[in-house]
Scaffold this motif. Sequence first.
Motif, PDB file in Angstrom:
ATOM      1  N   TYR A  60       7.882   9.454  -2.862  1.00 23.62           N
ATOM      2  CA  TYR A  60       6.782   8.878  -2.091  1.00 23.62           C
ATOM      3  C   TYR A  60       5.821   9.979  -1.637  1.00 23.62           C
ATOM      4  O   TYR A  60       4.609   9.834  -1.754  1.00 23.62           O
ATOM      5  N   LEU A  61       6.364  11.055  -1.133  1.00 29.38           N
ATOM      6  CA  LEU A  61       5.512  12.172  -0.707  1.00 29.38           C
ATOM      7  C   LEU A  61       4.703  12.719  -1.880  1.00 29.38           C
ATOM      8  O   LEU A  61       3.493  12.944  -1.764  1.00 29.38           O
ATOM      9  N   ILE A  62       5.368  12.935  -3.009  1.00 25.61           N
ATOM     10  CA  ILE A  62       4.715  13.510  -4.189  1.00 25.61           C
ATOM     11  C   ILE A  62       3.622  12.591  -4.733  1.00 25.61           C
ATOM     12  O   ILE A  62       2.532  13.056  -5.084  1.00 25.61           O
ATOM     13  N   GLU A  63       3.911  11.308  -4.784  1.00 26.53           N
ATOM     14  CA  GLU A  63       2.986  10.378  -5.436  1.00 26.53           C
ATOM     15  C   GLU A  63       1.935   9.785  -4.497  1.00 26.53           C
ATOM     16  O   GLU A  63       0.792   9.583  -4.910  1.00 26.53           O
ATOM     17  N   ALA A  64       2.304   9.491  -3.259  1.00 25.55           N
ATOM     18  CA  ALA A  64       1.408   8.736  -2.380  1.00 25.55           C
ATOM     19  C   ALA A  64       0.752   9.561  -1.284  1.00 25.55           C
ATOM     20  O   ALA A  64      -0.266   9.138  -0.747  1.00 25.55           O
ATOM     21  N   MET A  65       1.312  10.706  -0.969  1.00 25.90           N
ATOM     22  CA  MET A  65       0.765  11.457   0.158  1.00 25.90           C
ATOM     23  C   MET A  65       0.139  12.784  -0.245  1.00 25.90           C
ATOM     24  O   MET A  65      -1.027  13.024   0.065  1.00 25.90           O
ATOM     25  N   ILE A  66       0.876  13.642  -0.883  1.00 21.37           N
ATOM     26  CA  ILE A  66       0.384  14.984  -1.181  1.00 21.37           C
ATOM     27  C   ILE A  66      -0.954  14.975  -1.919  1.00 21.37           C
ATOM     28  O   ILE A  66      -1.843  15.760  -1.570  1.00 21.37           O
ATOM     29  N   PRO A  79       5.661   3.329   4.048  1.00 20.74           N
ATOM     30  CA  PRO A  79       6.071   1.941   3.824  1.00 20.74           C
ATOM     31  C   PRO A  79       7.116   1.512   4.856  1.00 20.74           C
ATOM     32  O   PRO A  79       7.704   2.359   5.545  1.00 20.74           O
ATOM     33  N   ASN A  80       7.343   0.224   4.941  1.00 24.01           N
ATOM     34  CA  ASN A  80       8.414  -0.294   5.793  1.00 24.01           C
ATOM     35  C   ASN A  80       9.717   0.362   5.344  1.00 24.01           C
ATOM     36  O   ASN A  80      10.112   0.248   4.177  1.00 24.01           O
ATOM     37  N   HIS A  81      10.385   1.051   6.264  1.00 26.03           N
ATOM     38  CA  HIS A  81      11.565   1.832   5.903  1.00 26.03           C
ATOM     39  C   HIS A  81      12.685   0.970   5.321  1.00 26.03           C
ATOM     40  O   HIS A  81      13.318   1.355   4.334  1.00 26.03           O
ATOM     41  N   ASP A  82      12.946  -0.172   5.912  1.00 27.95           N
ATOM     42  CA  ASP A  82      14.033  -1.026   5.425  1.00 27.95           C
ATOM     43  C   ASP A  82      13.768  -1.513   4.009  1.00 27.95           C
ATOM     44  O   ASP A  82      14.642  -1.468   3.145  1.00 27.95           O
ATOM     45  N   VAL A  83      12.554  -1.981   3.777  1.00 26.72           N
ATOM     46  CA  VAL A  83      12.182  -2.487   2.453  1.00 26.72           C
ATOM     47  C   VAL A  83      12.223  -1.352   1.434  1.00 26.72           C
ATOM     48  O   VAL A  83      12.767  -1.493   0.337  1.00 26.72           O
ATOM     49  N   ASN A  85      13.891   1.483   1.572  1.00 28.81           N
ATOM     50  CA  ASN A  85      15.265   1.937   1.351  1.00 28.81           C
ATOM     51  C   ASN A  85      16.033   0.974   0.452  1.00 28.81           C
ATOM     52  O   ASN A  85      16.817   1.410  -0.397  1.00 28.81           O
ATOM     53  N   ARG A  86      15.819  -0.330   0.621  1.00 27.52           N
ATOM     54  CA  ARG A  86      16.475  -1.301  -0.276  1.00 27.52           C
ATOM     55  C   ARG A  86      16.002  -1.093  -1.718  1.00 27.52           C
ATOM     56  O   ARG A  86      16.797  -1.142  -2.652  1.00 27.52           O
ATOM     57  N   ALA A  87      14.713  -0.857  -1.891  1.00 32.03           N
ATOM     58  CA  ALA A  87      14.175  -0.602  -3.231  1.00 32.03           C
ATOM     59  C   ALA A  87      14.763   0.683  -3.810  1.00 32.03           C
ATOM     60  O   ALA A  87      15.067   0.753  -5.010  1.00 32.03           O
ATOM     61  N   ALA A  88      14.928   1.688  -2.966  1.00 35.44           N
ATOM     62  CA  ALA A  88      15.515   2.955  -3.414  1.00 35.44           C
ATOM     63  C   ALA A  88      16.921   2.735  -3.949  1.00 35.44           C
ATOM     64  O   ALA A  88      17.265   3.204  -5.037  1.00 35.44           O
ATOM     65  N   ILE A  89      17.721   2.012  -3.205  1.00 33.33           N
ATOM     66  CA  ILE A  89      19.106   1.779  -3.613  1.00 33.33           C
ATOM     67  C   ILE A  89      19.141   0.916  -4.879  1.00 33.33           C
ATOM     68  O   ILE A  89      19.917   1.188  -5.805  1.00 33.33           O
ATOM     69  N   ALA A  90      18.292  -0.089  -4.962  1.00 36.10           N
ATOM     70  CA  ALA A  90      18.241  -0.943  -6.160  1.00 36.10           C
ATOM     71  C   ALA A  90      17.851  -0.130  -7.394  1.00 36.10           C
ATOM     72  O   ALA A  90      18.337  -0.409  -8.497  1.00 36.10           O
ATOM     73  N   SER A  91      17.011   0.886  -7.214  1.00 41.18           N
ATOM     74  CA  SER A  91      16.560   1.695  -8.348  1.00 41.18           C
ATOM     75  C   SER A  91      17.676   2.552  -8.946  1.00 41.18           C
ATOM     76  O   SER A  91      17.528   3.081 -10.046  1.00 41.18           O
ATOM     77  N   LEU A  92      18.778   2.683  -8.246  1.00 35.44           N
ATOM     78  CA  LEU A  92      19.885   3.521  -8.709  1.00 35.44           C
ATOM     79  C   LEU A  92      20.806   2.786  -9.687  1.00 35.44           C
ATOM     80  O   LEU A  92      21.665   3.414 -10.317  1.00 35.44           O
TER      81      LEU A  92
END
Length: 160
Positions: A60-66, A79-83, A85-92
């Motif tokens: 997120y930092l690399i793509e959306a902020m820096i 982004p909403n942290h809960d949402v 984080n769920r997406a992060a875990i699903a991506s694994l």
Amino acid sequence: MYIYENDRNKMTTQADSLQNMVSFVEKLQRYDEKTLTIPIKPGKWSTREIIGHLYYWDRYLIEAMIPHIAEGAVLPPFPNHDVYNRAAIASLEGRNASRIIDGFISGRKLLIEQISSLDDKIAFKIRGSEEIFTTDKIIDKFFKHDKLHQGQIETFLSNE
């Protein structure tokens, strides 16, 4: 916040704080897949999932902020942290711990390279907040986040 002898060493020291997590995660490669996929506590993430979560936030930092950091800029909101984080875990899904660890290490090195190239005195805001940020402040937030999760992993592995 950190105290430094001079500004020249500041970003190097800050980048080093992010590098510490790379060193820690590299050591996780000696553990087997089974150990890395056991939840650190009932109902909590495993070491594999924690590292994947950290990787996702680095992205997120690399793509959306820096890319948007500039003097006076208003960056996208976190982004909403809960949402997120769920997406992060699903991506694994379907990825073994070794692949996730390798992805984290290469992603974190890229993050360090990109953030180290920025002027640490650039002041900017994040949409939805009146707080003034600098790269130093962002690194500090993520360093504290790293330390929280590193401590959780260390406690778990010391009991294994």
